[in-house]
Motif scaffolding. Structure first.
Motif, PDB file in Angstrom:
ATOM      1  N   ARG A 268      23.812 -34.993  37.800  1.00  0.00           N
ATOM      2  CA  ARG A 268      24.516 -33.748  37.475  1.00  0.00           C
ATOM      3  C   ARG A 268      23.566 -32.862  36.670  1.00  0.00           C
ATOM      4  O   ARG A 268      22.472 -33.296  36.280  1.00  0.00           O
ATOM      5  N   ARG A 269      23.961 -31.665  36.410  1.00  0.00           N
ATOM      6  CA  ARG A 269      23.176 -30.744  35.577  1.00  0.00           C
ATOM      7  C   ARG A 269      23.101 -31.281  34.149  1.00  0.00           C
ATOM      8  O   ARG A 269      24.087 -31.792  33.600  1.00  0.00           O
ATOM      9  N   GLY A 270      21.903 -31.185  33.542  1.00  0.00           N
ATOM     10  CA  GLY A 270      21.748 -31.667  32.178  1.00  0.00           C
ATOM     11  C   GLY A 270      20.339 -31.436  31.671  1.00  0.00           C
ATOM     12  O   GLY A 270      19.539 -30.731  32.308  1.00  0.00           O
ATOM     13  N   TRP A 271      20.033 -32.045  30.511  1.00  0.00           N
ATOM     14  CA  TRP A 271      18.739 -31.886  29.852  1.00  0.00           C
ATOM     15  C   TRP A 271      18.224 -33.271  29.494  1.00  0.00           C
ATOM     16  O   TRP A 271      18.899 -34.040  28.790  1.00  0.00           O
ATOM     17  N   TYR A 272      17.010 -33.590  29.972  1.00  0.00           N
ATOM     18  CA  TYR A 272      16.478 -34.948  29.849  1.00  0.00           C
ATOM     19  C   TYR A 272      15.498 -35.058  28.683  1.00  0.00           C
ATOM     20  O   TYR A 272      14.561 -34.263  28.562  1.00  0.00           O
ATOM     21  N   GLU A 273      15.700 -36.057  27.848  1.00  0.00           N
ATOM     22  CA  GLU A 273      14.807 -36.379  26.731  1.00  0.00           C
ATOM     23  C   GLU A 273      14.197 -37.751  26.977  1.00  0.00           C
ATOM     24  O   GLU A 273      14.912 -38.746  27.035  1.00  0.00           O
ATOM     25  N   PRO A 274      12.858 -37.863  27.145  1.00  0.00           N
ATOM     26  CA  PRO A 274      12.246 -39.164  27.450  1.00  0.00           C
ATOM     27  C   PRO A 274      12.129 -40.033  26.209  1.00  0.00           C
ATOM     28  O   PRO A 274      12.026 -39.546  25.076  1.00  0.00           O
ATOM     29  N   ALA A 275      12.095 -41.344  26.450  1.00  0.00           N
ATOM     30  CA  ALA A 275      11.935 -42.314  25.365  1.00  0.00           C
ATOM     31  C   ALA A 275      10.635 -43.094  25.481  1.00  0.00           C
ATOM     32  O   ALA A 275      10.311 -43.885  24.590  1.00  0.00           O
ATOM     33  N   VAL A 276       9.878 -42.894  26.573  1.00  0.00           N
ATOM     34  CA  VAL A 276       8.640 -43.644  26.808  1.00  0.00           C
ATOM     35  C   VAL A 276       7.556 -42.692  27.290  1.00  0.00           C
ATOM     36  O   VAL A 276       7.831 -41.554  27.670  1.00  0.00           O
ATOM     37  N   ARG A 277       6.321 -43.186  27.287  1.00  0.00           N
ATOM     38  CA  ARG A 277       5.164 -42.411  27.718  1.00  0.00           C
ATOM     39  C   ARG A 277       4.601 -42.959  29.023  1.00  0.00           C
ATOM     40  O   ARG A 277       4.853 -44.120  29.384  1.00  0.00           O
TER      41      ARG A 277
END
Length: 336
Positions: A268-277
């Protein structure tokens, strides 16, 4: 006059040639318009024949810039054989800073084997697979993550049923001096440049060399080193042309990416924040990041979990996402 691809190239002429592939395509502002795709041939007698290409996707710059340098720096008198260079294969996409061609929406790396009477992208793909690739022992197509993705530098070849050719491809892939690599198995009808190279009888090499729609010191260095190493390994040159020290004995970790469950996709529509590199080793069940809904501030962010263990090889750079966007991928380390 109105279809096909035309050129005036002499592939057996020694020295340096800089010319164009021309594709007629009538447009609103120019009824007799020809799409011009720059090409260079640098030749010195008999010997290996290598095709280097970039700009298959227009927003992947490491290869485009590196091959432009190579055209200027490769001295015909100091090579053996022939090096053909396409620094911006999908020229309209390069000029528009887009993945696909603005002329016809064509994704060149999904257009093979092409069509001589089709759109410009289809005609170019047909010429590459049927006319250009078969003239070369090796085809090296340089990619990166483009504007929307960050990618771990990795080399790539397609699996070949001919054991001798497959071993040759593996050896050349390892010679690039990259820490990670894939052996893809997309089948004989793959619409990619690597599928086309295999059908043309060439040894196909590719790889991802960066991303983000930019060139960095590190991504340019790994690209230059791979090009220098390949020309040395192929026997075209005796020394690095782009000024990078050759990699000696760099181990290459083979990776496998064969299952959709190795990626996480927005639903769905949203905003992604990563937790890994990139390059991190992760376990199945580890947190990959969080999905935010800024239109529902009363709702907490949603944790996302890896379904499989592996090495993080790519992630989406754009924080804003729509349903279907790939957010992150892991690849499985495999034995050689």
């Amino acid at each position: 006059m109105h279809t096909g691809l035309v050129h005036q190239l002499d592939f057996d002429r020694d020295g340096r040639t800089l010319d164009f592939l021309s594709i007629p395509f009538s447009i609103d502002r120019s009824p007799y318009f020809q799409l011009k795709v720059p090409i260079s041939i640098i030749r010195n007698g008999d010997g290996p024949s290598v095709l280097l290409m970039a700009g298959n996707h227009g927003d992947e710059y490491e290869g485009e810039l590196s091959l432009a340098k190579l055209i200027r720096r490769l001295d015909p008198a100091r090579i053996r054989g022939r090096v053909t260079i396409l620094p911006m294969a999908n020229a309209p996409a390069v000029m528009a800073a887009r993945r696909c061609s603005p002329l016809d929406g064509g994704n060149l790396n999904r257009a093979f084997p092409g069509d001589p009477s089709g759109t410009p992208t289809a005609r170019l793909a047909h010429f590459l697979e049927k006319e250009l690739f078969p003239r070369h022992d090796i085809v090296f197509d340089i990619h990166s993550g483009g504007t929307s993705m960050e990618h771990l530098p990795t080399a790539l070849i397609e699996r070949n049923d001919d054991a001798e050719r497959h071993e040759r491809a593996l050896g050349l892939m390892r010679s690039l001096g990259m820490a990670h690599a894939f052996v893809a198995d997309n089948g004989p009808a793959a619409p990619t440049s690597m599928g086309a190279a295999r059908r043309a009888g060439s040894i196909g090499l590719s790889g991802e060399f960066g991303g983000g729609g930019t060139a960095t010191i590190d991504s340019m260095a790994v690209t230059a080193r791979a090009l220098d190493n390949l020309l040395l390994a192929a026997g075209v040159t005796d020394e690095a042309v782009l000024g990078t020290p050759p990699s000696q004995g760099v181990p290459t970790q083979l990776l496998s990416l064969t299952r959709h469950s190795q990626g996480i996709y927005a639903t769905r529509r949203g905003w992604y924040e990563p937790a890994v590199r990139l390059g991190d080793r992760v376990a199945a069940g580890a947190v990959a990041g969080w999905f935010h809904d800024l239109e529902r501030l009363d709702m907490p962010e949603e944790p996302l979990f890896f379904a499989e263990a592996g090495i993080v090889i790519s992630r989406r750079l754009h924080t804003h996402c729509e349903a279907g966007d790939c957010l992150i991928q892991v690849a499985e380390p495999v034995e050689a």
